[in-house]
Design a protein around this motif. Structure first.
Motif, short mmCIF file in Angstrom:
data_model
loop_
_atom_site.label_atom_id
_atom_site.label_comp_id
_atom_site.label_asym_id
_atom_site.label_seq_id
_atom_site.Cartn_x
_atom_site.Cartn_y
_atom_site.Cartn_z
N VAL A 320 -14.16 -2.22 3.53
CA VAL A 320 -13.55 -1.59 2.36
C VAL A 320 -12.13 -2.09 2.13
N VAL A 321 -11.34 -2.27 3.18
CA VAL A 321 -9.98 -2.75 2.97
C VAL A 321 -9.99 -4.21 2.51
N LEU A 322 -10.93 -5.00 3.02
CA LEU A 322 -11.02 -6.39 2.60
C LEU A 322 -11.45 -6.48 1.13
N GLU A 323 -12.36 -5.60 0.74
CA GLU A 323 -12.77 -5.55 -0.67
C GLU A 323 -11.58 -5.16 -1.55
N ARG A 324 -10.82 -4.16 -1.12
CA ARG A 324 -9.68 -3.71 -1.91
C ARG A 324 -8.64 -4.82 -2.05
N LEU A 325 -8.33 -5.50 -0.96
CA LEU A 325 -7.32 -6.55 -1.00
C LEU A 325 -7.76 -7.74 -1.85
N ALA A 326 -9.07 -7.90 -1.99
CA ALA A 326 -9.58 -8.97 -2.84
C ALA A 326 -9.66 -8.56 -4.31
N SER A 327 -9.37 -7.28 -4.58
CA SER A 327 -9.64 -6.74 -5.92
C SER A 327 -8.46 -5.99 -6.51
N LEU A 328 -7.24 -6.43 -6.21
CA LEU A 328 -6.07 -5.69 -6.65
C LEU A 328 -5.78 -5.83 -8.14
N ASP A 330 -8.54 -5.36 -10.20
CA ASP A 330 -9.79 -4.81 -10.71
C ASP A 330 -9.62 -3.32 -11.06
N PRO A 331 -9.77 -2.95 -12.32
CA PRO A 331 -9.62 -1.53 -12.69
C PRO A 331 -10.55 -0.61 -11.92
N ALA A 332 -11.73 -1.09 -11.53
CA ALA A 332 -12.66 -0.26 -10.77
C ALA A 332 -12.08 0.14 -9.43
N VAL A 333 -11.12 -0.64 -8.93
CA VAL A 333 -10.46 -0.33 -7.66
C VAL A 333 -9.17 0.44 -7.90
N ILE A 334 -8.29 -0.09 -8.75
CA ILE A 334 -6.97 0.51 -8.88
C ILE A 334 -6.99 1.78 -9.73
N GLU A 335 -8.10 2.01 -10.46
CA GLU A 335 -8.23 3.23 -11.25
C GLU A 335 -9.39 4.09 -10.76
N ALA A 336 -9.84 3.87 -9.53
CA ALA A 336 -10.94 4.66 -8.98
C ALA A 336 -10.55 6.13 -8.92
N PRO A 337 -11.48 7.05 -9.11
CA PRO A 337 -11.14 8.48 -9.14
C PRO A 337 -10.39 8.96 -7.91
N GLU A 338 -10.77 8.49 -6.72
CA GLU A 338 -10.14 9.02 -5.51
C GLU A 338 -8.68 8.59 -5.36
N VAL A 339 -8.25 7.58 -6.09
CA VAL A 339 -6.85 7.14 -5.99
C VAL A 339 -5.91 8.28 -6.35
N ALA A 340 -6.32 9.12 -7.28
CA ALA A 340 -5.47 10.25 -7.69
C ALA A 340 -5.24 11.25 -6.57
N LEU A 341 -6.03 11.18 -5.51
CA LEU A 341 -5.85 12.10 -4.39
C LEU A 341 -4.71 11.67 -3.47
N ASP A 395 -9.52 1.43 7.67
CA ASP A 395 -8.15 0.91 7.64
C ASP A 395 -7.30 1.62 6.60
N ALA A 396 -7.57 2.89 6.35
CA ALA A 396 -6.69 3.69 5.49
C ALA A 396 -5.35 3.89 6.21
N PRO A 397 -4.24 4.01 5.44
CA PRO A 397 -4.13 4.05 3.99
C PRO A 397 -3.57 2.76 3.41
N ASN A 398 -4.20 1.63 3.68
CA ASN A 398 -3.83 0.39 3.01
C ASN A 398 -4.02 0.57 1.50
N PRO A 399 -3.54 -0.39 0.69
CA PRO A 399 -3.60 -0.21 -0.76
C PRO A 399 -4.99 0.16 -1.28
N PHE A 400 -5.07 1.33 -1.91
CA PHE A 400 -6.27 1.84 -2.55
C PHE A 400 -7.39 2.16 -1.56
N VAL A 401 -7.04 2.22 -0.28
CA VAL A 401 -7.97 2.68 0.75
C VAL A 401 -7.59 4.14 1.03
N VAL A 402 -8.17 5.03 0.25
CA VAL A 402 -7.77 6.44 0.28
C VAL A 402 -8.29 7.09 1.55
#
Length: 490
Positions: A320-328, A330-341, A395-402
């Motif tokens: 998940v952290v590798l996917e996030r770091l590859a997708s910074l 991507d709106p599906a990652v940076i605007e995912a619902p759980e990011v607001a938490l 590997d939370a809480p790396n970027p967008f790894v809630v």
């Protein structure tokens, strides 16, 4: 007071004689965005995390997965104080006097999830709750400030911190220059430094993590000294190849990216010097180019996968952290619902990471990053096919790894890589518990074990995304959360 708890298809509810209080994400986090449709419902007279078990509690009518790898089956679970005391076919306990009943019809009852790779971070009071909201009742911190981590565990024992049950690695053993601040790094460079580091950490940590700047000789020294103390070692490595660390007897390896030096052709590899002398964004950009051009099923990859399997070393891919770091981007990652938490401070740091990446990357670089991630995912598939021991970590809480919620995405990615949902959930419960040294307490639903229980609506063995439908979470018999749901990723 006896109570009946249930959940509808649209929103989970706790039914009691007293009123319910509804809390929106906006209440918990003023910066929450409109797309985060998450609702938390709490009993006014029995606050979550009160530290008081419910008394004798019956979980009835659910499909029970005990964490051992056998299929879920209809069964009822009886809890007394903080322990599971009995499991029986559905209906056997009907009529028995209990203090509380949780109606789990239409739901799956599982052991609390375990995250094998987190960093507690700067805001443990907030993040601790997120883990429990998501059903993560235990976790391993794989690198942090030792005094802070030990103080946090003391607070947990005193009932002053609500969060996952922690295993800790303490400071990263690293070479110079370090990637992370000195407060969370133990620097080694010469013969004897590794033994000294282990001597100073022994008795204070549960495991030891070796980091990217440590070369093969010192890895062997650290692993051997830790073995003398009975302390497992794990590694996020760069100066030492994964294959060399396995030969040295390391207990585990962190991140699918740890395979880089073994499977990427030497002429395509880049040095960590770029990370230190230029920037992390440029280093990752150049690293991705070699990774993306690598055959994840080639002879080198198959050799490493077989070595992982034969050695018994665990492999914690943290996809998940590798996917996030590859997708910074991507709106599906940076605007995912759980990011607001996440807290406003965390969201601000993550946004700065996105801006920094955009200043150093082109559209072509983002496309290359996605291809590089697919190579890492495919290598995990090779390791699964070879029979490697897979752990489940975020590997939370790396970027967008809630915290907490990202473990559900990790399960989804591991299923995509080749695990069945049954295998993935077995690894996230009893498998992780065994690797973390806590299988005598948690990881399976068995009489005598601590009552760490996750109840989700639906059947995660038919669709792994159903793990996100969290309805109730108990930790040591205490209700830590009831009724929070984050929409599944499409």
């Amino acid at each position: 007071m006896r109570s009946a708890w249930t959940a509808s298809n649209s929103a989970a509810e706790i039914l009691r004689e007293r009123r319910l209080r509804t809390i929106s994400v906006a209440e918990r986090n003023a910066s929450a965005t409109p797309f985060a449709m998450v609702v938390v419902r709490e009993c006014a007279h029995m606050p979550e995390g009160s530290g008081r078990p419910l008394g004798r509690t019956l979980i009835r009518g659910g499909s029970l997965f005990d964490g051992t790898g056998t299929k879920a089956h209809p069964a009822d679970l009886l809890i007394e104080s903080d322990r599971i005391v009995e499991i029986a076919p559905s209906g056997v306990f009907d009529g028995r006097a209990v203090a509380s009943t949780i109606d789990a019809r239409g739901m799956t009852v599982l052991p609390g999830l375990i995250d094998a790779h987190i960093h507690v971070g700067r805001e443990p009071d907030h993040d601790g709750r997120l883990y429990l909201d998501a059903g993560v009742t235990s976790a391993r911190d794989t690198g942090g400030v030792l005094d802070n981590l030990r103080a946090l565990r003391a607070r947990a024992l005193a009932g002053e911190w609500i969060g996952p049950r922690l295993r800790i690695c303490g400071p990263l053993i690293d070479g110079a220059p370090t990637v992370w601040p000195a407060a969370m790094s133990f620097i080694v460079g010469e013969e004897g430094d590794g033994r000294n580091a282990v001597d100073q950490l022994a008795g204070k940590v549960d495991q030891i993590k070796i980091y990217s700047g440590v070369g093969p000789e010192l890895v062997r020294e650290i692993v051997a000294r830790a073995r003398d103390y009975g302390i497992p070692t794990t590694g996020d490595l760069a100066a030492t190849r994964a294959s060399e660390a396995i030969d040295a007897g390391i207990a585990g390896l962190e991140h699918a990216s740890v395979a880089y030096a073994d499977i990427v052709p030497v002429e395509l590899q880049v040095s960590m010097r770029i990370f230190h002398e230029q920037s992390p964004a440029i280093w990752r950009r150049e690293r991705n180019k070699g990774q993306a051009a690598t055959d994840p099923s080639g002879p080198d990859a198959r050799r490493l996968a077989r070595q992982l399997a034969d050695s018994g070393a665990w492999f914690d891919p943290t996809l998940v952290v590798l996917e996030r770091l590859a997708s910074l981007a991507d709106p599906a990652v940076i605007e995912a619902p759980e990011v607001a938490l996440a807290t406003p401070a965390a969201q601000k740091m993550w946004a700065e990471r996105v801006a920094g990446r955009k200043s150093a990357w082109t559209e072509a670089d983002y496309a290359t990053a996605h291809r590089a991630f697919e190579v890492e995912l495919a290598f995990v598939g090779e390791a699964i096919a070879a029979g490697a021991t897979i752990l489940v970590g975020s590997d939370a809480p790396n970027p967008f790894v809630v915290p907490g919620w990202s473990l559900h995405r990790e399960l989804e990615l591991l299923v995509r890589a080749g695990l069945t949902p049954l295998q993935a959930l077995t690894r996230a419960t009893s498998g992780n518990a065994t690797a973390l040294g806590i299988a005598h307490m948690v990881g399976t639903l068995r009489p005598g074990k601590l009552a760490d229980v996750l109840i989700v609506e639906g059947d995660p063995f038919a669709d792994i995304r159903a793990t996100r439908n969290v309805r109730h979470v108990l930790q040591g018999g205490v209700v830590r959360h009831s009724a929070v749901a984050v929409p599944a990723r499409a």
